[in-house]
Enzyme design. Structure first.
Site, PDB file in Angstrom:
ATOM      1  CE1 TYR A  50     -17.506  10.973  30.786  1.00 10.67           C
ATOM      2  CE2 TYR A  50     -18.950  12.384  29.349  1.00 10.67           C
ATOM      3  CZ  TYR A  50     -17.799  11.310  29.489  1.00 10.67           C
ATOM      4  OH  TYR A  50     -17.492  10.999  28.173  1.00 10.67           O
ATOM      5  CB  CYS A  51     -15.031  14.074  32.151  1.00  8.19           C
ATOM      6  SG  CYS A  51     -13.146  14.496  31.487  1.00  8.19           S
ATOM      7  CG  LEU A  52     -13.073  19.603  34.430  1.00  6.75           C
ATOM      8  CD1 LEU A  52     -12.168  19.387  35.268  1.00  6.75           C
ATOM      9  CD2 LEU A  52     -12.794  20.527  33.183  1.00  6.75           C
TER      10      LEU A  52
END
Length: 576
Positions: free
Chosen positions: A309-311
């Site tokens: 998720y994301c980074l």
């Protein structure tokens, strides 16, 4: 006798000066801002044709607006002179249609439109500088919005009359409490209604591994049979992991477990100055790779569904690429949520990223050993100033309403730090140089390529994402030579992911591209795929089932080599 090398005095002095400055500029480089402004100013002053256009535009618009204002003063149902931009909800209340508030709001929107015209399209201005100047102009204009003043906001006027001014008295008290809180640098009190382990992050499980960087949580099964392949979730370390295990009704972890999946979650350590030299390699090795080693012991001889998720999704992609390069076939699939792999169009965050700004930021992190939570929060707050600054001022200071909190807001306030070395490498190698998409990102002593990944990929982007714009996330189609299932869902960077079944007004589009398919531009993809009502969690879970083997008995909690250490949510989630 061997002499010790002398410290770099000149460089140290520069860094100390920048670090002191940065505390008063909220981490923004004065040089970067000045360069952007001067670039715009010089090119504008040397563009007499554009300046004449701007004057003509102003005169023409003001004349038309004056005629409209005359009609609007007599007819509250007159159509608006200017429609607000999508997402601008400041003037949506019916009270803004009454005179004189309709003229005030439309006059403000006219100024906003003209300044956008004045700060864009100047021949010769660097695109990055143009974006910075246009963004700065919007921020200054927001200060003068009629919503922000008690005499020009009809909602505030109405409530002041109805309460005899008590809303302003309560608003003043709210403001004084915030001023005291900031002056004393008080840490945020934990809201007893939203506490990890009590009513957030409450899905039952055990911490089965801990090192200096992570705790690995294994969640308890709730079904008699589970998919043979376990799921490993790698969240972003810019925030706490429980965005994916919020309340019981919107926990992605609980949803997966109840659907018969064995779920493992990485909970990141909140770094301090002692962790300043931890880099991207440490996050890969001590994060994803150590977690995989533990899972292989708990669930032996089974491949793993890796989720990021994301980074954390960018890190999961790096891990999958490095494993493919090294012929490590322990992965069954790769799922990415709002995760970028190409950073050339990385959204409004790029406003804060250039050589000058990164040099300045590195000096701030060098001083402390980490990127402070306030500096990160400041950048994200500016990107959503309507929602995170001005709406709060109106609500709490002018309307006198008590601060509103929900589970997502509580999580958002529970921020973390990032080590000096890791964040510097992340910004330099990914955002500024785009090494990952360009095939220059090195893991160990060799570069990796996303085209080496052969496992199927499920990629989710959100429509109104300011952090990872969906068209940027979509570029994964051009970088991978495998089957990609791409989902575009309603909502923003966080709310679009926390989109449980039954959530009202949720929709998504989904399409599959194989390695043999020809390229489809992002805007064409948008037209070709119909919108479907509901949560994208449902097709994702079906996709996981499709790429999983037969159902088996749940594994034990931990293993002989990695016995449970404590109950979920562990200890790292409470680090401040």
């Amino acid at each position: 006798m061997t002499r010790m090398p002398l410290p770099d005095i000149k460089n140290s002095i520069d860094r100390v000066i920048h670090a002191i400055e940065g505390r008063y500029t909220n981490g923004m480089s004065p040089a970067s801002l000045t360069l952007a402004y001067m670039d715009w100013l010089i090119h504008t002053s040397h563009s007499p044709g554009k300046m004449n256009e701007m004057r003509e535009n102003m005169v023409r618009k003001l004349s038309a607006f004056s005629l409209w204002a005359g009609r609007a003063s007599l007819d509250a149902n007159a159509p608006p002179f200017i429609n607000p931009l999508p997402g601008d909800r400041r003037f949506r209340d019916e009270a803004w249609k009454r005179f004189p508030y309709n003229v005030m709001s439309q006059g403000f929107l006219l100024q906003e439109q003209w300044w956008h015209y004045a700060t864009t399209g100047i021949p010769g201005v660097a695109p990055h500088h143009e974006n910075m100047v246009s963004f700065a102009a919007r921020q200054w204009l927001d200060l003068f919005s009629p919503t922000n003043y008690p005499m020009t906001n009809p909602l505030v006027v109405e409530k002041t009359v109805n309460t005899g001014g008590q809303n302003l008295v309560q608003g003043l008290q709210n403001m004084l409490e915030d001023i005291q809180h900031n002056l004393l640098s008080e840490t945020d009190d934990i809201d007893p209604e939203f506490m990890p382990g009590k009513n957030l992050a409450v899905t039952p499980g055990k911490v089965v591994f801990r090192n200096r960087l992570i705790e690995l949580i294994q969640y308890s099964p709730t079904t008699d049979k589970v998919a043979a392949e376990p799921v490993l979730i790698t969240p972003a370390w810019i925030m706490k992991y429980y965005i994916l295990d919020l309340s019981e009704h919107n926990s992605m972890v609980k949803y997966l477990v109840d659907k018969g999946h064995t779920v493992f979650m990485i909970s990141w350590h909140n770094p301090t100055a002692q962790d300043r030299d931890m880099g991207m390699g440490d996050y890969l090795r001590r994060g994803v790779m150590d977690a995989l080693k533990v899972i292989n012991s708990v669930v032996p001889e089974q491949k793993v569904h890796l989720v990021g998720y994301c980074l954390g999704g960018t890190l999961a992609t790096i891990a999958a690429s490095a494993m493919a390069r090294d012929n490590d076939d322990r992965l069954k699939s790769l799922s990415l949520f709002t995760a970028q792999t190409d950073f050339t169009e990385a959204g409004e965050l790029m406003l804060f990223i250039d050589e000058s700004q990164l040099s300045y930021m590195e000096d701030l992190m060098w001083d402390r050993g980490y990127l402070d939570t306030q500096q990160m929060a400041g950048a994200f707050t500016l990107l959503r100033s309507h929602d995170l600054i001005w709406s709060r001022i109106v609500s709490e200071y002018l309307l006198g309403e008590p601060p509103h909190m929900n589970d997502l807001m509580a999580w958002n306030a529970d921020s973390t730090r990032m080590p000096y070395k890791m964040h510097s490498e992340y910004l330099q190698r990914l955002f500024l140089k785009n090494d990952l998409a360009s095939g220059r990102f090195r893991v160990g002593d060799r570069a990796i390529s996303l085209r080496d990944i052969r496992v199927p990929v499920f990629c989710v982007a959100t429509q109104t994402d300011h952090v990872a714009p969906w068209r940027s996330v979509y570029k994964i189609h051009d970088l991978m030579n495998t089957e990609v299932t791409f989902v575009l869902t309603s909502g923003g960077h966080n709310a679009g992911i926390v989109s449980e079944p039954g959530h009202p007004r949720r929709s998504y589009q989904v399409g599959v591209q194989t390695a043999e398919d020809k390229h489809i531009p992002a805007d064409d993809w948008l037209v070709r795929h119909e919108s479907q009502d509901g949560s994208w969690w449902v097709p994702w879970c079906e996709w996981l089932d499709k790429h999983s083997g037969s159902k088996v008995a749940p594994p034990t909690m931990g293993s002989k080599e990695y016995p449970p250490l404590t109950v979920a949510p562990g200890t790292y989630v409470f680090e401040k």
